[in-house]
Design an enzyme around this catalytic site. Structure first.
Site, PDB file in Angstrom:
ATOM      1  N   SER A 135       0.755  -1.120   0.099  1.00 28.35           N
ATOM      2  CA  SER A 135       0.054   0.148   0.010  1.00 28.35           C
ATOM      3  C   SER A 135       0.934   1.146   0.129  1.00 28.35           C
ATOM      4  CB  SER A 135      -0.922  -0.007   1.262  1.00 28.35           C
ATOM      5  OG  SER A 135      -1.737  -1.184   1.282  1.00 28.35           O
TER       6      SER A 135
HETATM    7  N1  SAH Z   1      -0.306  -4.225   3.887  1.00 35.07           N
HETATM    8  C1  SAH Z   1      -0.072  -4.787   2.939  1.00 35.07           C
HETATM    9  C2  SAH Z   1      -0.727  -4.957   1.742  1.00 35.07           C
HETATM   10  C3  SAH Z   1      -1.147  -6.028   0.980  1.00 35.07           C
HETATM   11  S1  SAH Z   1      -2.349  -6.152  -0.394  1.00 35.07           S
HETATM   12  C4  SAH Z   1       1.388  -4.353   2.565  1.00 35.07           C
HETATM   13  O1  SAH Z   1       1.755  -3.505   2.800  1.00 35.07           O
HETATM   14  O2  SAH Z   1       2.191  -4.803   1.806  1.00 35.07           O
HETATM   15  C5  SAH Z   1      -3.724  -6.937   0.447  1.00 35.07           C
HETATM   16  C6  SAH Z   1      -3.042  -8.515   0.838  1.00 35.07           C
HETATM   17  O3  SAH Z   1      -4.306  -9.082   1.217  1.00 35.07           O
HETATM   18  C7  SAH Z   1      -2.800  -9.425  -0.425  1.00 35.07           C
HETATM   19  O4  SAH Z   1      -1.595  -9.739   0.118  1.00 35.07           O
HETATM   20  C8  SAH Z   1      -3.757 -10.396  -0.308  1.00 35.07           C
HETATM   21  O5  SAH Z   1      -3.303 -11.778  -0.804  1.00 35.07           O
HETATM   22  C9  SAH Z   1      -4.302 -10.509   1.129  1.00 35.07           C
HETATM   23  N2  SAH Z   1      -5.646 -10.968   1.135  1.00 35.07           N
HETATM   24  C10 SAH Z   1      -6.744 -11.053   0.378  1.00 35.07           C
HETATM   25  N3  SAH Z   1      -7.630 -11.578   1.182  1.00 35.07           N
HETATM   26  C11 SAH Z   1      -7.391 -12.236   2.148  1.00 35.07           C
HETATM   27  C12 SAH Z   1      -7.822 -12.926   3.435  1.00 35.07           C
HETATM   28  N4  SAH Z   1      -9.316 -13.440   3.033  1.00 35.07           N
HETATM   29  N5  SAH Z   1      -7.314 -13.314   4.470  1.00 35.07           N
HETATM   30  C13 SAH Z   1      -5.741 -13.190   4.342  1.00 35.07           C
HETATM   31  N6  SAH Z   1      -5.400 -12.103   3.390  1.00 35.07           N
HETATM   32  C14 SAH Z   1      -5.874 -11.803   2.308  1.00 35.07           C
END
Ligand code: SAH
Length: 231
Positions: free
Chosen positions: A76
């Site tokens: 993000s």
């Molecule tokens: N905060 C992270 C953003 C990652 S993007 C960073 O700073 O890097 C969002 C993430 O949510 C993705 O990696 C995706 O695989 C995960 N995601 C989506 N649905 C999910 C769920 N039900 N449980 C756990 N993770 C999930």
């Protein structure tokens, strides 16, 4: 014969690299985006964001944007990480749940402003890498596990704060159930997969209260209380 002592290579000190772009990022968060919580700004200054992005993109790690990581996911934008962290209003005693650990960057930031952090990531490779980066930085109050985060993590509940870093069609009920009274859930919610509103839910004695914190765009939240599958 003289014995030569073995040379143990020192791991690079991540906090010294990219110190200037990181300081510029913090100034932008404070002066342009009006992030006010000093503990959040300090955490953004402390965590080496470049360590969480693919090597080829390190030079862009401190820019004002999200970046791609592996498995089609994103890290993000710094502002979103800081803003969501600030909205949780955590202190050094807080117990926090994060859903969507991705690169582990948000996890690292949260670990600096809370006591204990539990993070969930549904893609096993990402979960493993996130956990390994966190450990390499010497962070020991955060655990990353791989499962469907829309169910929450009941074993460690109740939480002072829950942060969801992926967008679903509505607020997952188990997450509200796992909040303490007075606890806060920050979650992107939208009827379409591509865009959401950032919602803060505050648990009260009688139920919960919701606030709208403006438009945002996250990757989809996939799971039992999210979208059904990858597109
Ligand atoms: N905060 C992270 C953003 C990652 S993007 C960073 O700073 O890097 C969002 C993430 O949510 C993705 O990696 C995706 O695989 C995960 N995601 C989506 N649905 C999910 C769920 N039900 N449980 C756990 N993770 C999930």
């Amino acid at each position: 014969m003289e014995t030569v002592p073995p040379i143990t290579p020192k791991p690079p000190d991540m906090s010294q690299e990219y110190a200037i772009p990181r300081e510029r990022m913090v100034a932008r968060l404070r002066d342009y985006y009006r992030i006010q919580d000093p503990r959040v700004l300090e955490a953004m200054r402390a965590v080496p964001r470049h360590f969480f992005v693919p090597e080829a993109l390190r030079g862009r790690a401190y820019g004002d944007h999200a970046l791609p990581i592996s498995a089609n996911q994103t890290i993000s934008q710094p502002y979103i990480v800081a803003r969501m962290t600030e909205l949780l209003e955590l202190d050094e005693n807080s117990r926090v749940l994060e859903i969507g650990a991705g690169s582990g960057y948000q996890t690292a930031v949260l670990s600096k402003v809370a006591a204990q952090l539990y993070a969930i990531e549904r893609i096993a490779d990402l979960a493993r890498q996130a956990q390994s980066r966190i450990r390499q930085l010497g962070i020991y109050n955060a655990t990353v596990k791989c499962f469907d985060g829309t169910l929450g993590w009941a074993a460690n509940a109740p939480y002072d704060g829950i942060l969801v870093a992926a967008g679903g069609p509505n607020i997952p009920a188990p997450l509200v159930a796992q909040l303490k009274v007075g606890g806060k859930l920050v979650v992107p919610v939208g009827a379409a997969r591509e865009s959401q509103q950032l919602v803060r839910v505050i648990k009260t004695e009688k139920g919960s209260r919701e606030e709208d914190h403006g438009p945002c765009a996250f990757v989809p939240l996939i799971g039992q209380h999210g979208w059904k599958e990858d597109k």
